[in-house]
Design an enzyme around this catalytic site. Structure first.
Site, PDB file in Angstrom:
ATOM      1  N   ARG A  53       0.877  -1.170   0.000  1.00  0.00           N
ATOM      2  CA  ARG A  53       0.000   0.000   0.000  1.00  0.00           C
ATOM      3  C   ARG A  53       0.910   1.215   0.000  1.00  0.00           C
ATOM      4  O   ARG A  53       2.119   1.119   0.085  1.00  0.00           O
ATOM      5  CB  ARG A  53      -0.964   0.000   1.170  1.00  0.00           C
ATOM      6  N   ASP A 244      -1.868  10.717  -1.414  1.00  0.00           N
ATOM      7  CA  ASP A 244      -2.213   9.718  -2.433  1.00  0.00           C
ATOM      8  C   ASP A 244      -2.604  10.361  -3.745  1.00  0.00           C
ATOM      9  O   ASP A 244      -2.598   9.712  -4.785  1.00  0.00           O
ATOM     10  CB  ASP A 244      -3.348   8.837  -1.909  1.00  0.00           C
TER      11      ASP A 244
HETATM   12  C1  LIG Z   1       3.554   7.884   0.135  1.00  0.00           C
HETATM   13  S1  LIG Z   1       1.896   7.465  -0.106  1.00  0.00           S
HETATM   14  C2  LIG Z   1       1.439   7.108   1.544  1.00  0.00           C
HETATM   15  C3  LIG Z   1      -0.037   7.247   1.738  1.00  0.00           C
HETATM   16  O1  LIG Z   1      -0.742   6.052   1.364  1.00  0.00           O
HETATM   17  C4  LIG Z   1      -1.505   5.640   2.480  1.00  0.00           C
HETATM   18  O2  LIG Z   1      -2.715   5.058   2.147  1.00  0.00           O
HETATM   19  P1  LIG Z   1      -2.876   3.441   2.157  1.00  0.00           P
HETATM   20  O3  LIG Z   1      -2.086   2.926   3.330  1.00  0.00           O
HETATM   21  O4  LIG Z   1      -4.380   3.245   2.300  1.00  0.00           O
HETATM   22  O5  LIG Z   1      -2.358   2.975   0.823  1.00  0.00           O
HETATM   23  C5  LIG Z   1      -1.704   6.890   3.286  1.00  0.00           C
HETATM   24  O6  LIG Z   1      -2.675   7.739   2.739  1.00  0.00           O
HETATM   25  C6  LIG Z   1      -0.331   7.476   3.181  1.00  0.00           C
HETATM   26  O7  LIG Z   1      -0.206   8.817   3.527  1.00  0.00           O
END
Ligand SMILES: CSC[C@H]1O[C@H](OP(=O)(O)O)[C@H](O)[C@@H]1O
Length: 366
Positions: A53, A244
């Site tokens: 993610r 994101d």
């Molecule tokens: C450097 S992008 C990190 C960003 O992504 C995360 O979302 P997720 O864990 O649901 O993919 C989160 O928004 C972070 O800030």
């Protein structure tokens, strides 16, 4: 980054030269396990289930997933079908669309027999670009940290609050929000990090804390709702998060709860910074609140909490009454007016179209 004195990236081509190795982030912090992706379905599942993610990592994984697909069938139909399938895994991080569009543009004109090899080459390029982009974000962010440290008279600790995980686990390496933290720590600035646990998937408690501990950066995990209190009591010198998707006007989409931190920061005069790699800018969008699709995930993630029980076994427990209704919005949008500055690989700018075009003038005509 280093894990028990061994260098790791969040994703890499396996030694067999064709399968893809990821760190299964759903098992952290209690188990560090590598997982091999051998099919495009594996890649899609890894993204949708959040084994991988973070916007940059999602983009890189998708292109490796396309390479795995083209190994079996490099035809036009499979190229389009697999790219569409990978794009549909998660709607919010723009890197997914950016990476897959870049892949389609590059691979479509090629003879089918060349597509798989070129997809692997592109995936590797995207990974190397990400590492360099984040290193530069770290360097530009470090200058802001030096200024904040000087503003404190270089006394005590530089207290930084971050939300979710925008560390090396969310990218290929370094991270975006955490890159300046690592570089400030390594430069001898006594950084201390307030780590928002980040319900419901606990990326802060499980991933950011794990990363910072591995790097030796002092930190405390806090509940998501504590940040405002700490800011009111002068315990936060600056906030920094990832993103994101950021619009050309500087509206920042990030993990749910980021907007509330930015409001508290503004109310308490605390600078609010965003680590912003350029592939995460959506140049086609101006109004983030109206235009950015917000992923809504399974309510089960709110109702049930996973972890390790007293016996050291992986387990999960229900924290709500039986049969209740729950909603699980995964992101929110912080308006540009609440963002002190954007930290990109080309430098720091105000959260505005003028600010971003000042660093990326080639986008003015778009
Ligand atoms: C450097 S992008 C990190 C960003 O992504 C995360 O979302 P997720 O864990 O649901 O993919 C989160 O928004 C972070 O800030």
């Amino acid at each position: 980054m280093r894990v028990e004195n061994q260098h790791h990236r969040s994703i890499a081509l396996a030694e067999d030269g064709w399968s893809v190795e990821i760190i299964d982030q759903t098992l952290l912090p209690h188990r560090f396990e590598l997982r091999r992706l051998t099919t495009p379905e594996d890649a899609a599942e890894a993204i949708s289930s959040m084994r991988v993610r973070g916007a940059p990592l999602i983009g890189a994984t998708a292109v490796y997933g396309l390479a795995l697909a083209l190994r079996d069938d490099p035809g036009d139909g499979n190229l389009d079908a697999q790219a569409d399938r990978l794009l549909a895994t998660r709607p919010t991080a723009v890197n997914l669309r950016w990476a897959l569009e870049r892949a389609r543009t590059r691979l479509q004109p090629l003879p089918a027999g060349q597509r798989a090899a070129d997809a692997y080459a592109l995936a590797a390029e995207i990974c190397e670009e990400d590492v360099e982009i984040n290193r530069r974000i770290g360097e530009h962010g470090l200058e802001l940290f030096r200024a904040a440290w000087a503003a404190r008279g270089e006394r005590g600790s530089l207290n930084v609050l971050t939300h979710c995980n925008a560390g090396w686990l969310a990218t290929v390496d370094w991270g975006t929000a955490l890159a300046p933290i690592y570089m400030a720590h390594d430069a001898g600035i006594p950084v201390h990090v307030w780590v928002d646990e980040t319900r419901p998937r606990n990326q802060g408690a499980a991933l950011t804390a794990w990363e910072l501990a591995a790097h030796g950066v002092p930190h405390d995990v806090i509940v998501d709702n504590a940040g405002g209190h700490l800011m009111q009591h002068g315990q936060v010198d600056l906030c920094i998060t990832g993103t994101d998707r950021t619009t050309r006007s500087g509206d920042v989409c990030n993990k749910i709860g980021t907007y509330l931190k930015a409001l508290a920061a503004r109310d308490n005069g605390v600078p609010f910074y965003v680590g912003l790699p350029s592939p995460t800018i959506d140049w086609d969008l101006t109004d983030g609140i109206a235009g950015i699709p917000i992923e809504e995930r399974d309510p089960e993630e709110v109702i049930r909490v996973s972890g390790v029980n007293r016996a050291g076994e992986w387990d999960s427990v229900v924290v709500t009454p039986e049969g209740i209704s729950a909603r699980n919005f995964a992101f929110d949008v912080t308006p540009a007016r609440l963002v002190t500055a954007l930290i990109t690989e080309r430098g720091v700018c105000e959260a505005s179209e003028a600010g971003l075009l000042g660093l990326f003038p080639e986008r003015a005509a778009a």
